[in-house]
Design a protein around this motif. Structure first.
Motif: not given
Length: 401
Positions: A9-16, A77-90, A169-172
């Motif tokens: 599960l940890l590997t899956a989270a990192i690889l995502s 840190l990961a969640l802040v980056g991922l949420v910004l990624y989704t918003i800025a990407g789309t 970018y919604l894949i995020a």
């Protein structure tokens, strides 16, 4: 690896997270010709910045990454980056102005600068060195799988409307769910004088200044810059060049570009085995494949040449990135997340940002033909081969436990 974390599960989270990083620029590449047609009055370089601009802001954020690790723990840190990624990407889906699109692409770069070092550094943090070649290969494979899915979707969506491509970018959202559920919220960075029971002595690499780290890891840092500079010649030019010199449809060109990502994905799956079986020869695969791939694209533009050249570049990318990440992470140790991986990530995206300028633009200026960037890429590939031979000394993997 720490026992209280579930391995899979940890590997899956990192690889995502790895699934998303290549999408910062290359995902939009198949739509570049359609976007170019929509903004026909704008300079071609500005259109190419849609792909390459995020890289500049990734670099700037990477340089601040150790500071971010002191402010935020890993999951935060990961969640802040991922949420910004989704918003800025789309967000460009809703835009009609090129300047506004480029602004959101800059914000996308900031978000990737936050998550990119985590996508490889967390593997070094949680897993022992003897597992890292296989995991870095899987990380690169997931990176390419993200490219396959995003490239295919972006190409197909852009046939209906130019801005539909940004919806990929919604894949995020997948990564956000996995990180919330399975990534521990741990402190990754220590103050220079801080010690822990597992780290009784401060890490000497963490004590280094920025310039000292750069000198220490320069073979991997320079190698990653050359590797990504060469790779990004392809998404920056292939769709435009193929449209100009062939009668292939946009869908066929998209499928060829997806084929490159599939080749790199398959190589990534077997990278760990390749690294174990040919630890010396493997360092030459990436520069030689880039050299032969761009030579093929420069000589001929028939369908077979486009497919062969794309496949060779896919092999180069599938080997080059995990190889450089693996040897850097082993050399950096458990604290590679905050020491060497930000440097590797910054180097990767500096190559991505400068590639259209010092390879594509130089080729177009000197030779005035659609395939000119491929010819310049051949020269850069020779330099990459020389750099590899002169600085990359034999480095074996630790034996498997």
């Amino acid at each position: 690896m720490k026992k209280h974390h579930s391995h899979h599960l940890l590997t899956a989270a990192i690889l995502s997270i790895s699934l998303l990083t290549v999408m910062a620029g290359a995902a939009i590449a198949p739509a570049l010709s359609v976007i170019h047609d929509h903004f026909a009055d704008s300079p071609a370089l500005l259109i190419q910045l849609i792909i390459s601009l995020p890289a500049l802001f990734i670099i700037l954020t990477n340089l601040l990454f150790p500071l971010l690790c002191r402010i935020m723990r890993s999951k935060t840190l990961a969640l802040v980056g991922l949420v910004l990624y989704t918003i800025a990407g789309t967000a460009p889906y809703l835009c009609s102005n090129l300047a506004t699109i480029l602004l959101f692409r800059a914000l996308l770069g900031i978000s990737v600068g936050m998550i990119m070092p985590l996508s490889t550094g967390l593997l070094a943090f949680y897993f022992p060195p003897q597992q890292q070649a296989s995991l870095m290969g899987l990380s690169a494979a997931m990176n390419q799988m993200g490219g396959v899915v995003a490239t295919l979707l972006a190409g197909l969506l852009s046939t209906h409307r130019w801005n539909n491509a940004f919806l990929v970018y919604l894949i995020a959202l997948i990564a956000i769910i996995l990180v919330i559920c399975f990534l521990p919220n741990e402190k990754l960075s220590h103050q220079p004088s801080e010690t822990t029971p597992s780290n009784p002595k401060p890490d000497p690499i963490e004590q280094m200044t920025f310039l000292q780290r750069l000198r220490h890891f320069h073979p991997s840092v320079v190698g990653m810059f050359l590797c990504m500079s060469l790779f990004f010649v392809y998404p920056s030019n292939f769709a435009i060049t193929a449209h100009a010199e062939t009668t292939l449809s946009n869908n066929v060109i998209t499928y060829i570009m997806v084929g490159l990502d599939l080749v790199a994905f398959i190589i990534g799956l077997f990278f760990g085995r390749l690294m174990q079986q040919m630890p010396v020869a493997i360092k030459y695969i990436a520069p030689l494949s880039f050299l032969l791939g761009y030579l093929t694209l420069a000589i001929d533009h028939n369908l077979w040449a486009l497919m062969l050249g794309s496949s060779l570049i896919g092999i180069a990318n599938g080997v080059g990135i995990p190889y450089l990440n693996t040897i850097a992470s082993i050399k950096g140790g458990q604290n590679a997340t905050t020491t060497v991986m930000p440097l590797i990530s910054a180097s990767l995206y500096l190559g991505q940002f400068l590639s259209p300028i010092y390879i594509s633009q130089l080729g177009n200026t000197l030779l005035h033909c659609p395939r000119a960037p491929y010819l310049v890429a051949v020269v850069v590939a020779i330099l990459y081969l020389l750099q590899t031979h002169l600085t990359r000394h034999f480095q074996s993997l630790p034996p498997k436990a």
